[in-house]
Structures are given as structure tokens and as C-alpha cells.
Scaffold this active site. Structure first.
Site, PDB file in Angstrom:
ATOM      1  N   GLN A 147       0.808  -1.211   0.000  1.00  0.00           N
ATOM      2  CA  GLN A 147       0.000   0.000   0.000  1.00  0.00           C
ATOM      3  C   GLN A 147       0.843   1.264   0.000  1.00  0.00           C
ATOM      4  OE1 GLN A 147      -1.672  -1.086   3.999  1.00  0.00           O
ATOM      5  NE2 GLN A 147      -1.441   1.100   4.417  1.00  0.00           N
ATOM      6  N   CYS A 153      -5.275   0.284   3.599  1.00  0.00           N
ATOM      7  CA  CYS A 153      -5.391  -1.129   3.962  1.00  0.00           C
ATOM      8  C   CYS A 153      -6.828  -1.622   3.864  1.00  0.00           C
ATOM      9  CB  CYS A 153      -4.842  -1.358   5.366  1.00  0.00           C
ATOM     10  SG  CYS A 153      -5.680  -0.382   6.648  1.00  0.00           S
ATOM     11  N   HIS A 290      -6.273  -1.566  11.641  1.00  0.00           N
ATOM     12  CA  HIS A 290      -5.625  -2.005  10.407  1.00  0.00           C
ATOM     13  C   HIS A 290      -6.410  -3.161   9.797  1.00  0.00           C
ATOM     14  CE1 HIS A 290      -2.522  -2.659   7.486  1.00  0.00           C
ATOM     15  NE2 HIS A 290      -2.230  -3.861   7.927  1.00  0.00           N
TER      16      HIS A 290
END
Length: 342
Positions: A147, A153, A290
Site C-alpha cells: 500500500q 489497507c 488495520h
């Protein structure tokens, strides 16, 4: 002594004056060859820069010195984390591509996922689950992506789940466009973060077809949404489920086997330093931050673990993957888990 070594020596002396018991062991400033022992090998900021190239204006610049101080803090943090890793297969922590970032910088750049409340799973457990299962063995998982310095993410996890489901359904495995989701999922904030569930809701409601990555390549920055006609080839989401599997990780295993790789939002504060092994603790911020893709599990060893694909490139962790102990909801792995239907 070179100018660069002189600067390094001054910084080390300053830091050691403040935290002498922690960082001044086996430091020989006069020799101009300061080394810090980590995981059985001697490393310094110069060798870190050789392995992970950085561009600095000048070795005397504030940015260079700041990065070096973050690096020194990281080596102390690694030693602390590794002091708990005494059991076989335990996670190991050490130098990686994030070692010159402060913990705040790391969080601001990479931990930008948010989580929407998910209901507790109330369905039946799958009977007679295999002891080991990995969707890579079925050629249903695309390669690890990176990324870069973009908080995307959430988009990578959603696209990863959809492209795997497409392959499981009998189609050729192909990488679909993360950038399309990043630019067009208006309920999220692009590189500033987002929620997998909000992205899935957007895909379900709009019936937008994800096009191949080759047609809409990743740029690691938020752009203007590029629209495609409904007649354009692509992959559309039909539906999805999102559940909290806290205390029910065996049921989560069943969902993985039956539905395909799962998009999950985890607490990844300690992943800045992860090198490999099975994470069993150190996920302590109590906040999911995340998004990842859970692609398998293994219960055949002493420590059962989830196999999780990350989006930080193949130089991070175990070739881009992280292993998390099954049971106890380590890193919040079971808090918000989505399965997709095409």
C-alpha cells in the site's frame, strides 16, 4: 573520524546520557564504530540505510538525526518485545522497513482503518473442520501487495476478499483494482483511512463492478473516481456478512473454509517491528486500526495460528504474511470479520 561518524557519536552520547542503563552497554564511541546488538547480529544506522535505502538532504540535517533517534528507540523496543518471546515459534521483532519511523508516524501512515460495530456471530459451527487450511493451496489468493505511504489497507482487504471469491467461483485469479475502491468509495476517506464494511456496503448498494488492476492501477494516493459503464467487464459484489467472532474463533475457521478469505480489522500497533513467528501478545492499544485478509489457519502444531496476508509488501514479516495465535482474540483478529458473496 568522518563528519557522519562525528554526528553519530554526538547523538549516541546525548541519548546515552539520558538512558544510560538501556543503551550504553558495549558502546565504543572513541572507536567510531558504535554497534547495537539485536537478535544475535550487530547492526547500526548505516547498515540499516544500506538495506532500506533512504534519501536525506544531509547527514547533519534535522530529518537525518530524527530518523536515527527513531532507529535507536526501535532497537530498544525490539529488545523489550523479544524478551517475551521465549516459547517455540514465538513472534520475533527486529529491524525492518519501518525502523526509522516513530510509533506515531507509523500509526498515522499505516494504521488508518476504522471498524463499524458488527453483531456477534450466532450461526452454527462447521463440523469436522480440517486441521490445516490455506486458500493459497487452492490458487485463490493473489500475491502480496504494498500500500506504500497511503492508509488504504481497508481497500486492499476488501479487494483481496472479492478477487479470492471470484477465483473460488471458478474464474481465473486476477488482481482487481484497489485504486477504484480508494477513489470511488465515497463513504470512506481514501488514503486517510476507511472501513471495510463501509466499502462493502458501497459495493453492494451501487453494484459497481471492480475492474482489473491493469485497467485502473494503484497510485498510493487518492484520486478522482473513474467511472465505467455497467456493460464494462468486471466483478460485482452480491452480498456480504460482517460478524464479531470474539470467543468463537472455531466458528470463524468454519466461515473461512466455507466462504473464502475473510476481511478483518485488527489491532496492529506492534506490527511495526514484526519479523516472523506467531504473535501471541503485544497487541495492546485496545483499538482496531488495520485491515487485513485472513487466508488460512494451522492447528497442527503446539500453537494454532491464523495465516494473515498483509499489504506492506513482501519484505515485511514472513514474506508479507503474519501469523496470529488462534484463541483469545489476539490482536482483535475476531472483532470485525467480513465474508463476501459474488
Amino acid at each position: 573520524m568522518t563528519a557522519r561518524r562525528q554526528v553519530f557519536a554526538v547523538v549516541v552520547v546525548t541519548v546515552c546520557a539520558l538512558v544510560a542503563p538501556l543503551c550504553c552497554v558495549n558502546v565504543n564511541v572513541n572507536a567510531g564504530d558504535t554497534r547495537h546488538k539485536l537478535n544475535g547480529s550487530h547492526v547500526d544506522f548505516d547498515s540499516f540505510g544500506e538495506k532500506f535505502p533512504r534519501e536525506y538532504d544531509d547527514v547533519n540535517s534535522g530529518d537525518f538525526n530524527r530518523r536515527r533517534l527513531h532507529f535507536q528507540e526501535a532497537t530498544k523496543r525490539h529488545a523489550y518485545l523479544n524478551s517475551f518471546s521465549t516459547a517455540p515459534q514465538s513472534a520475533q521483532y527486529g529491524l525492518n522497513l519501518f525502523s526509522d519511523l516513530s510509533q506515531d508516524e507509523f500509526r498515522d501512515l499505516y494504521l488508518r482503518a476504522s471498524v463499524d460495530g458488527a453483531p456477534h456471530f450466532s450461526g452454527p459451527k462447521t463440523e469436522r473442520l480440517p486441521a490445516k487450511f490455506d486458500w493459497r493451496d487452492k490458487a485463490a489468493v493473489a500475491p502480496v501487495q504494498n500500500q506504500l505511504a497511503c492508509g488504504s489497507c481497508w481497500a486492499f482487504s476488501v479487494v483481496g476478499a472479492i478477487q479470492s471469491a471470484h477465483a473460488i467461483g471458478g474464474s481465473h485469479l486476477q488482481q482487481l483494482s484497489v485504486q477504484q475502491v480508494l477513489d470511488c468509495s465515497f463513504k470512506n476517506e481514501g488514503c486517510n483511512g476507511g472501513s471495510p464494511v463501509r466499502a462493502l456496503n458501497w459495493l453492494k448498494q451501487t453494484r459497481v463492478k471492480l475492474v482489473p488492476q491493469s485497467e485502473y492501477p494503484y497510485k498510493a494516493r487518492t484520486g478522482i473516481c473513474h467511472f465505467f459503464s455497467q456493460s464494462h467487464d468486471g466483478v460485482a459484489l452480491v452480498n456480504f456478512t460482517a460478524h464479531d467472532f470474539g470467543g468463537q474463533e472455531e466458528a470463524m475457521m468454519g466461515q473461512l473454509v466455507e466462504r473464502g478469505p475473510l476481511a478483518a480489522v485488527v489491532d496492529a500497533v506492534s506490527w511495526q517491528d514484526y519479523l516472523g513467528g506467531i504473535i501471541q501478545h503485544h497487541c495492546s492499544s485496545q483499538r482496531s486500526n488495520h485491515a487485513v485478509l485472513v487466508i488460512g489457519y494451522d492447528t497442527t502444531g503446539d500453537i494454532p495460528y491464523w495465516i494473515v496476508q498483509n499489504s506492506w509488501g513482501t519484505t515485511w514479516g514472513n514474506k508479507g504474511y503474519v501469523y496470529i495465535k488462534i484463541g483469545g482474540n489476539i490482536c482483535g483478529i475476531a472483532d470485525s470479520v467480513a465474508a463476501v458473496f459474488l
